[in-house]
Design a protein around this motif. Structure first.
Motif, PDB file in Angstrom:
ATOM      1  N   VAL A  91      10.710  12.742  -8.799  1.00 52.87           N
ATOM      2  CA  VAL A  91       9.307  12.679  -8.400  1.00 52.87           C
ATOM      3  C   VAL A  91       9.065  13.756  -7.355  1.00 52.87           C
ATOM      4  CG1 VAL A  91       7.501  11.241  -7.391  1.00 52.87           C
ATOM      5  CG2 VAL A  91       9.230  10.212  -8.865  1.00 52.87           C
ATOM      6  N   GLY A  92       8.070  14.584  -7.575  1.00 51.27           N
ATOM      7  CA  GLY A  92       7.803  15.691  -6.657  1.00 51.27           C
ATOM      8  C   GLY A  92       6.685  15.400  -5.671  1.00 51.27           C
ATOM      9  N   THR A  93       6.422  16.376  -4.806  1.00 53.21           N
ATOM     10  CA  THR A  93       5.322  16.253  -3.851  1.00 53.21           C
ATOM     11  C   THR A  93       3.993  16.444  -4.576  1.00 53.21           C
ATOM     12  OG1 THR A  93       5.482  18.597  -3.338  1.00 53.21           O
ATOM     13  CG2 THR A  93       6.746  17.084  -1.948  1.00 53.21           C
ATOM     14  N   ASN A  94       2.914  16.046  -3.910  1.00 56.66           N
ATOM     15  CA  ASN A  94       1.614  16.082  -4.561  1.00 56.66           C
ATOM     16  C   ASN A  94       0.528  16.255  -3.506  1.00 56.66           C
ATOM     17  OD1 ASN A  94      -0.934  14.387  -5.449  1.00 56.66           O
ATOM     18  ND2 ASN A  94       0.064  15.074  -7.328  1.00 56.66           N
ATOM     19  N   THR A  95      -0.478  17.077  -3.824  1.00 55.43           N
ATOM     20  CA  THR A  95      -1.570  17.312  -2.875  1.00 55.43           C
ATOM     21  C   THR A  95      -2.860  16.618  -3.295  1.00 55.43           C
ATOM     22  OG1 THR A  95      -2.163  19.361  -4.031  1.00 55.43           O
ATOM     23  CG2 THR A  95      -0.615  19.533  -2.176  1.00 55.43           C
ATOM     24  N   GLN A  96      -2.827  15.846  -4.389  1.00 56.25           N
ATOM     25  CA  GLN A  96      -4.024  15.142  -4.825  1.00 56.25           C
ATOM     26  C   GLN A  96      -4.366  14.001  -3.860  1.00 56.25           C
ATOM     27  OE1 GLN A  96      -2.370  14.349  -8.816  1.00 56.25           O
ATOM     28  NE2 GLN A  96      -4.357  15.026  -9.592  1.00 56.25           N
ATOM     29  N   THR A  97      -5.645  13.666  -3.814  1.00 54.52           N
ATOM     30  CA  THR A  97      -6.052  12.485  -3.054  1.00 54.52           C
ATOM     31  C   THR A  97      -5.639  11.244  -3.833  1.00 54.52           C
ATOM     32  OG1 THR A  97      -8.215  12.292  -4.112  1.00 54.52           O
ATOM     33  CG2 THR A  97      -8.048  13.766  -2.185  1.00 54.52           C
ATOM     34  N   ALA A 101      -5.326  10.952  -7.951  1.00 50.88           N
ATOM     35  CA  ALA A 101      -4.088  10.574  -8.630  1.00 50.88           C
ATOM     36  C   ALA A 101      -4.246   9.254  -9.377  1.00 50.88           C
ATOM     37  CB  ALA A 101      -2.956  10.469  -7.613  1.00 50.88           C
ATOM     38  N   GLY A 102      -5.116   8.367  -8.870  1.00 56.89           N
ATOM     39  CA  GLY A 102      -5.336   7.078  -9.517  1.00 56.89           C
ATOM     40  C   GLY A 102      -4.360   6.012  -9.040  1.00 56.89           C
ATOM     41  N   ALA A 103      -4.774   4.767  -9.116  1.00 59.04           N
ATOM     42  CA  ALA A 103      -3.934   3.652  -8.695  1.00 59.04           C
ATOM     43  C   ALA A 103      -2.673   3.579  -9.545  1.00 59.04           C
ATOM     44  CB  ALA A 103      -4.718   2.343  -8.799  1.00 59.04           C
ATOM     45  N   GLY A 104      -1.549   3.412  -8.882  1.00 58.81           N
ATOM     46  CA  GLY A 104      -0.268   3.310  -9.593  1.00 58.81           C
ATOM     47  C   GLY A 104       0.537   4.584  -9.597  1.00 58.81           C
ATOM     48  N   ALA A 105      -0.040   5.703  -9.135  1.00 55.23           N
ATOM     49  CA  ALA A 105       0.686   6.969  -9.092  1.00 55.23           C
ATOM     50  C   ALA A 105       1.733   6.933  -7.980  1.00 55.23           C
ATOM     51  CB  ALA A 105      -0.281   8.119  -8.853  1.00 55.23           C
ATOM     52  N   ILE A 106       2.850   7.625  -8.183  1.00 55.80           N
ATOM     53  CA  ILE A 106       3.931   7.697  -7.199  1.00 55.80           C
ATOM     54  C   ILE A 106       4.213   9.162  -6.887  1.00 55.80           C
ATOM     55  CG2 ILE A 106       6.366   7.188  -6.753  1.00 55.80           C
ATOM     56  CD1 ILE A 106       6.138   4.801  -8.569  1.00 55.80           C
ATOM     57  N   ARG A 107       4.463   9.473  -5.625  1.00 60.18           N
ATOM     58  CA  ARG A 107       4.808  10.828  -5.224  1.00 60.18           C
ATOM     59  C   ARG A 107       5.912  10.784  -4.179  1.00 60.18           C
ATOM     60  NH1 ARG A 107       0.017  12.863  -1.009  1.00 60.18           N
ATOM     61  NH2 ARG A 107       0.650  11.497   0.723  1.00 60.18           N
ATOM     62  N   TYR A 108       6.568  11.933  -3.984  1.00 55.24           N
ATOM     63  CA  TYR A 108       7.557  12.054  -2.916  1.00 55.24           C
ATOM     64  C   TYR A 108       6.876  12.602  -1.675  1.00 55.24           C
ATOM     65  CZ  TYR A 108      11.539  13.643  -0.176  1.00 55.24           C
ATOM     66  OH  TYR A 108      12.436  13.855   0.839  1.00 55.24           O
ATOM     67  N   ASN A 109       7.089  11.935  -0.561  1.00 52.62           N
ATOM     68  CA  ASN A 109       6.556  12.372   0.721  1.00 52.62           C
ATOM     69  C   ASN A 109       7.646  13.155   1.435  1.00 52.62           C
ATOM     70  OD1 ASN A 109       5.942  12.366   3.563  1.00 52.62           O
ATOM     71  ND2 ASN A 109       4.451  10.740   3.208  1.00 52.62           N
ATOM     72  N   GLY A 119      -5.360   3.768  -5.327  1.00 49.78           N
ATOM     73  CA  GLY A 119      -6.669   4.271  -5.712  1.00 49.78           C
ATOM     74  C   GLY A 119      -7.523   4.665  -4.529  1.00 49.78           C
ATOM     75  N   GLU A 120      -7.123   4.225  -3.330  1.00 48.79           N
ATOM     76  CA  GLU A 120      -7.899   4.527  -2.129  1.00 48.79           C
ATOM     77  C   GLU A 120      -7.063   5.187  -1.046  1.00 48.79           C
ATOM     78  OE1 GLU A 120      -9.716   0.943  -0.802  1.00 48.79           O
ATOM     79  OE2 GLU A 120     -11.028   0.746  -2.547  1.00 48.79           O
ATOM     80  N   GLN A 121      -5.746   4.909  -1.041  1.00 49.38           N
ATOM     81  CA  GLN A 121      -4.887   5.502  -0.018  1.00 49.38           C
ATOM     82  C   GLN A 121      -3.464   5.615  -0.538  1.00 49.38           C
ATOM     83  OE1 GLN A 121      -4.450   2.869   3.389  1.00 49.38           O
ATOM     84  NE2 GLN A 121      -4.734   1.064   2.106  1.00 49.38           N
ATOM     85  N   TRP A 122      -2.709   6.549   0.077  1.00 46.26           N
ATOM     86  CA  TRP A 122      -1.286   6.658  -0.202  1.00 46.26           C
ATOM     87  C   TRP A 122      -0.553   5.692   0.718  1.00 46.26           C
ATOM     88  CZ3 TRP A 122       0.389   8.773  -4.426  1.00 46.26           C
ATOM     89  CH2 TRP A 122      -0.317   9.844  -5.011  1.00 46.26           C
ATOM     90  N   ILE A 123       0.297   4.853   0.155  1.00 55.23           N
ATOM     91  CA  ILE A 123       1.025   3.828   0.909  1.00 55.23           C
ATOM     92  C   ILE A 123       2.517   4.101   0.768  1.00 55.23           C
ATOM     93  CG2 ILE A 123       1.475   1.357   1.171  1.00 55.23           C
ATOM     94  CD1 ILE A 123      -1.267   0.888  -0.164  1.00 55.23           C
ATOM     95  N   SER A 124       3.207   4.228   1.898  1.00 49.85           N
ATOM     96  CA  SER A 124       4.640   4.515   1.879  1.00 49.85           C
ATOM     97  C   SER A 124       5.433   3.254   1.560  1.00 49.85           C
ATOM     98  CB  SER A 124       5.096   5.071   3.232  1.00 49.85           C
ATOM     99  OG  SER A 124       4.505   6.334   3.465  1.00 49.85           O
ATOM    100  N   LEU A 125       6.398   3.391   0.648  1.00 49.88           N
ATOM    101  CA  LEU A 125       7.298   2.291   0.333  1.00 49.88           C
ATOM    102  C   LEU A 125       8.343   2.163   1.435  1.00 49.88           C
ATOM    103  CD1 LEU A 125       7.829   3.045  -3.457  1.00 49.88           C
ATOM    104  CD2 LEU A 125       6.500   1.180  -2.499  1.00 49.88           C
ATOM    105  N   PRO A 126       8.759   0.949   1.792  1.00 48.14           N
ATOM    106  CA  PRO A 126       9.750   0.780   2.858  1.00 48.14           C
ATOM    107  C   PRO A 126      11.108   1.336   2.440  1.00 48.14           C
ATOM    108  CG  PRO A 126       9.334  -1.308   1.752  1.00 48.14           C
ATOM    109  CD  PRO A 126       8.313  -0.333   1.229  1.00 48.14           C
ATOM    110  N   LEU A 127      11.837   1.878   3.424  1.00 48.17           N
ATOM    111  CA  LEU A 127      13.160   2.426   3.150  1.00 48.17           C
ATOM    112  C   LEU A 127      14.207   1.328   3.037  1.00 48.17           C
ATOM    113  CD1 LEU A 127      13.245   5.549   5.510  1.00 48.17           C
ATOM    114  CD2 LEU A 127      12.963   5.504   3.031  1.00 48.17           C
ATOM    115  N   ALA A 128      14.048   0.258   3.792  1.00 50.69           N
ATOM    116  CA  ALA A 128      15.028  -0.827   3.800  1.00 50.69           C
ATOM    117  C   ALA A 128      14.482  -2.041   3.066  1.00 50.69           C
ATOM    118  CB  ALA A 128      15.373  -1.200   5.241  1.00 50.69           C
TER     119      ALA A 128
END
Length: 277
Positions: A91-97, A101-109, A119-128
């Motif tokens: 999964v690569g980086t992404n500059t889309q809002t 990108a739409g709800a359900g999209a995943i990107r690398y931060n 669909g409204e914000q990028w939410i970071s998945l927890p590392l642990a």
């Protein structure tokens, strides 16, 4: 001769149409017998009888729109679970809002996280992973247990409660789907134990489907040679529950010794534990 040539010209379009329809039905690249509308053998090693190892470098597109990478029969829209255990998705980086990108999209931060869009914000998945539920509790106060009446045990004192999933009223709420190992012990105060009596300890779940809803242990006191005796009576029960999020567990006691009996006011003999596996 001229008549034969005319016949050939008339038949040629039919031959081309028939050939095209055959190609459109099953198209294979570097493989002799494609089994899907499109199959590519990138390693050119399938031969006449490909095994799972040879298919691990194939790509297929099925008639119902599924894409398989490294396997012949994908069961999801994109399936990469190949026999070589290299089914990774980069999964690569992404500059889309998030909306673009739409709800359900995943990107690398680039901060080292995976983000998903709602669909409204990028939410970071927890590392642990979340801390697993663990409860230890004891009961040092007396509670009246009437004769021949199922009674839920309350008034517990927690020594450990990772996740705050247990309350002093004696109810545990599962924080997530999973398996839970549960242990429960209780002791009633000293008193007369008549012949042919019992004490029943039980661990009860609110989930009745895909699960054993209640586990019980019965300790019985048959006829004594010298008649009734006086002593403590106790019981314990152990169980593994398959719970869904927000399912509950409660603890109960029942006896038929003929009269009400209090729980012994000793926390070492009245305790429970719950561990998320």
């Amino acid at each position: 001769m001229k008549k034969k040539i005319n016949i050939i010209y008339k038949l040629l379009p039919c031959i081309l149409i028939f050939s095209a329809s055959q190609i459109a039905a099953q198209t294979g690249f570097f493989t002799q017998n494609p089994v899907h509308p499109l199959q590519i053998d990138a390693g050119k090693d399938n031969g006449s009888t490909p095994d799972a190892g040879k298919l691990s470098n194939d790509v297929v597109a099925t008639s119902d729109g599924k894409l398989g990478v490294g396997l012949l029969n994908p069961i999801t829209k994109v399936d990469v679970r190949s026999a070589d255990n290299k089914g990774l998705i980069g999964v690569g980086t992404n500059t889309q809002t998030p909306a673009e990108a739409g709800a359900g999209a995943i990107r690398y931060n680039t901060g080292g996280f995976l983000d998903y869009s709602d669909g409204e914000q990028w939410i970071s998945l927890p590392l642990a992973p979340p801390t697993k539920a663990l409860v230890n509790a004891s009961k040092s106060s007396a509670q009246n247990i009437p004769n021949n009446t199922l009674t839920y045990i309350e008034g517990w004192t927690e020594t450990v409660d990772f996740g705050n999933n247990f309350n002093s009223n004696g109810t545990f709420t599962a924080p997530r789907d999973g398996f839970y190992l549960v242990s429960f012990s209780i002791t009633l105060a000293n008193g007369n134990i008549p012949k042919n009596t019992f004490i029943e300890t039980a661990i009860e779940s609110s989930r009745t489907s895909d699960n054993i809803p209640i586990f019980k242990t019965v300790n019985s006191y048959p006829a004594f040679q010298a008649g009734a005796v006086s002593n403590y009576i106790s019981g314990n029960c152990n169980a593994i529950f398959n719970l869904k999020k927000d399912d509950t567990i409660k603890f109960s006691v029942k006896h038929n010794i003929g009269s009400a009996r209090n729980t012994l006011n000793d926390g070492k003999l009245n305790n429970l534990s719950i561990s998320e596996l």
